[in-house]
Design an enzyme around this catalytic site. Structure first.
Site, PDB file in Angstrom:
ATOM      1  N   GLY A  33     -23.417   2.616   8.645  1.00  0.00           N
ATOM      2  CA  GLY A  33     -22.371   2.704   7.624  1.00  0.00           C
ATOM      3  C   GLY A  33     -21.224   1.735   7.811  1.00  0.00           C
ATOM      4  N   GLN A  34     -21.332   0.815   8.775  1.00  0.00           N
ATOM      5  CA  GLN A  34     -20.229  -0.155   8.926  1.00  0.00           C
ATOM      6  C   GLN A  34     -20.239  -1.127   7.761  1.00  0.00           C
ATOM      7  OE1 GLN A  34     -20.152  -2.445  12.600  1.00  0.00           O
ATOM      8  NE2 GLN A  34     -18.071  -3.192  12.186  1.00  0.00           N
ATOM      9  N   ASN A  40     -18.210   3.360  13.369  1.00  0.00           N
ATOM     10  CA  ASN A  40     -19.488   2.986  12.767  1.00  0.00           C
ATOM     11  C   ASN A  40     -19.823   1.571  13.244  1.00  0.00           C
ATOM     12  OD1 ASN A  40     -19.657   5.394  11.294  1.00  0.00           O
ATOM     13  ND2 ASN A  40     -18.468   4.544   9.603  1.00  0.00           N
ATOM     14  N   ASP A  63      -6.894   5.240   5.269  1.00  0.00           N
ATOM     15  CA  ASP A  63      -8.093   4.747   4.591  1.00  0.00           C
ATOM     16  C   ASP A  63      -7.888   4.854   3.087  1.00  0.00           C
ATOM     17  OD1 ASP A  63     -11.316   4.399   5.606  1.00  0.00           O
ATOM     18  OD2 ASP A  63     -10.958   4.787   3.470  1.00  0.00           O
ATOM     19  N   ILE A  64      -8.337   3.840   2.349  1.00  0.00           N
ATOM     20  CA  ILE A  64      -8.149   3.794   0.894  1.00  0.00           C
ATOM     21  C   ILE A  64      -9.027   4.839   0.194  1.00  0.00           C
ATOM     22  CG2 ILE A  64      -9.952   2.107   0.268  1.00  0.00           C
ATOM     23  CD1 ILE A  64      -7.719   0.603  -1.299  1.00  0.00           C
ATOM     24  N   HIS A 112     -12.781  -0.997  13.905  1.00  0.00           N
ATOM     25  CA  HIS A 112     -11.849   0.037  13.442  1.00  0.00           C
ATOM     26  C   HIS A 112     -12.328   1.397  13.896  1.00  0.00           C
ATOM     27  CE1 HIS A 112     -14.800  -0.862  10.295  1.00  0.00           C
ATOM     28  NE2 HIS A 112     -14.769   0.404   9.959  1.00  0.00           N
ATOM     29  N   HIS A 158     -12.142   5.218  12.971  1.00  0.00           N
ATOM     30  CA  HIS A 158     -11.767   6.216  11.964  1.00  0.00           C
ATOM     31  C   HIS A 158     -11.217   7.432  12.712  1.00  0.00           C
ATOM     32  CE1 HIS A 158     -14.237   4.609   8.472  1.00  0.00           C
ATOM     33  NE2 HIS A 158     -14.897   4.045   9.475  1.00  0.00           N
TER      34      HIS A 158
HETATM   35  P1  5GP Z   1     -16.744   1.351   7.743  1.00  0.00           P
HETATM   36  O1  5GP Z   1     -17.604   1.768   6.564  1.00  0.00           O
HETATM   37  O2  5GP Z   1     -16.864  -0.139   8.014  1.00  0.00           O
HETATM   38  O3  5GP Z   1     -16.941   2.191   8.972  1.00  0.00           O
HETATM   39  O4  5GP Z   1     -15.246   1.654   7.313  1.00  0.00           O
HETATM   40  C1  5GP Z   1     -14.510   0.836   6.476  1.00  0.00           C
HETATM   41  C2  5GP Z   1     -13.450   1.701   5.861  1.00  0.00           C
HETATM   42  O5  5GP Z   1     -12.474   0.865   5.295  1.00  0.00           O
HETATM   43  C3  5GP Z   1     -13.956   2.613   4.735  1.00  0.00           C
HETATM   44  O6  5GP Z   1     -13.713   3.978   5.073  1.00  0.00           O
HETATM   45  C4  5GP Z   1     -13.174   2.155   3.513  1.00  0.00           C
HETATM   46  O7  5GP Z   1     -12.791   3.229   2.666  1.00  0.00           O
HETATM   47  C5  5GP Z   1     -11.962   1.465   4.132  1.00  0.00           C
HETATM   48  N1  5GP Z   1     -11.416   0.395   3.322  1.00  0.00           N
HETATM   49  C6  5GP Z   1     -12.116  -0.577   2.678  1.00  0.00           C
HETATM   50  N2  5GP Z   1     -11.267  -1.419   2.043  1.00  0.00           N
HETATM   51  C7  5GP Z   1     -10.012  -0.962   2.322  1.00  0.00           C
HETATM   52  C8  5GP Z   1      -8.715  -1.424   1.943  1.00  0.00           C
HETATM   53  O8  5GP Z   1      -8.533  -2.432   1.256  1.00  0.00           O
HETATM   54  N3  5GP Z   1      -7.657  -0.708   2.400  1.00  0.00           N
HETATM   55  C9  5GP Z   1      -7.813   0.421   3.168  1.00  0.00           C
HETATM   56  N4  5GP Z   1      -6.703   1.045   3.546  1.00  0.00           N
HETATM   57  N5  5GP Z   1      -9.031   0.868   3.548  1.00  0.00           N
HETATM   58  C10 5GP Z   1     -10.106   0.187   3.122  1.00  0.00           C
END
Ligand code: 5GP
Ligand code: ZN
Length: 119
Positions: free
Chosen positions: A98-99, A92, A35-36, A105, A107
């Protein structure tokens, strides 16, 4: 068609290599990358190569793919050596939870204590 790549999807672009990521594992059906914005020492996202907007949609359309994703989450935890102390696998689902990226994906979080219930 279900599972087809979406032109405007960030994670489809990571699957295709158009957006770079720190990839830790790849299989025929999944990609795992860091994760970034990590929320724990281990914070890896495990995604299907195929595009589904969330985990439940994926599981309904392709149960075998859901199994692949969960198996890979476990392998990632094992390879990062967080399986001994414990780790969390989170999907999520929906903006209220929080998605932010609407490509399924998991986590995989570990390497520190994780509170329950989550915030
Ligand atoms: P969500 O909030 O949808 O459950 O998770 C999305 C996740 O993707 C977040 O934890 C966010 O930090 C990660 N993310 C968003 N953009 C990027 C990216 O460009 N590269 C990587 N490696 N992770 C990302
Ligand atoms: Zn996608």
């Amino acid at each position: 068609m279900a599972g087809e790549a979406q032109a405007d999807c960030l994670f489809c672009k990571i699957v295709s290599g158009d957006v770079p990521a720190t990839i830790v594992r790849e299989t025929a059906t999944t990609v795992a990358f860091r994760d970034i914005n990590p929320q724990a020492p281990t914070h890896v996202l495990v995604i299907p190569r195929a595009h589904y907007p969330d985990a439940a949609t994926m599981a309904a359309a392709d149960p075998g793919l859901a199994a692949d994703l969960l198996r890979e989450a476990g392998v990632v935890a094992s390879e990062d050596k967080v399986d001994g102390t414990g780790y969390r696998v989170v999907f999520n689902t929906g903006t209220g939870a929080g998605q932010t990226v609407f490509h399924t994906h998991a986590h995989v979080l570990g390497g520190r204590g994780l509170e329950w219930p989550p915030g």
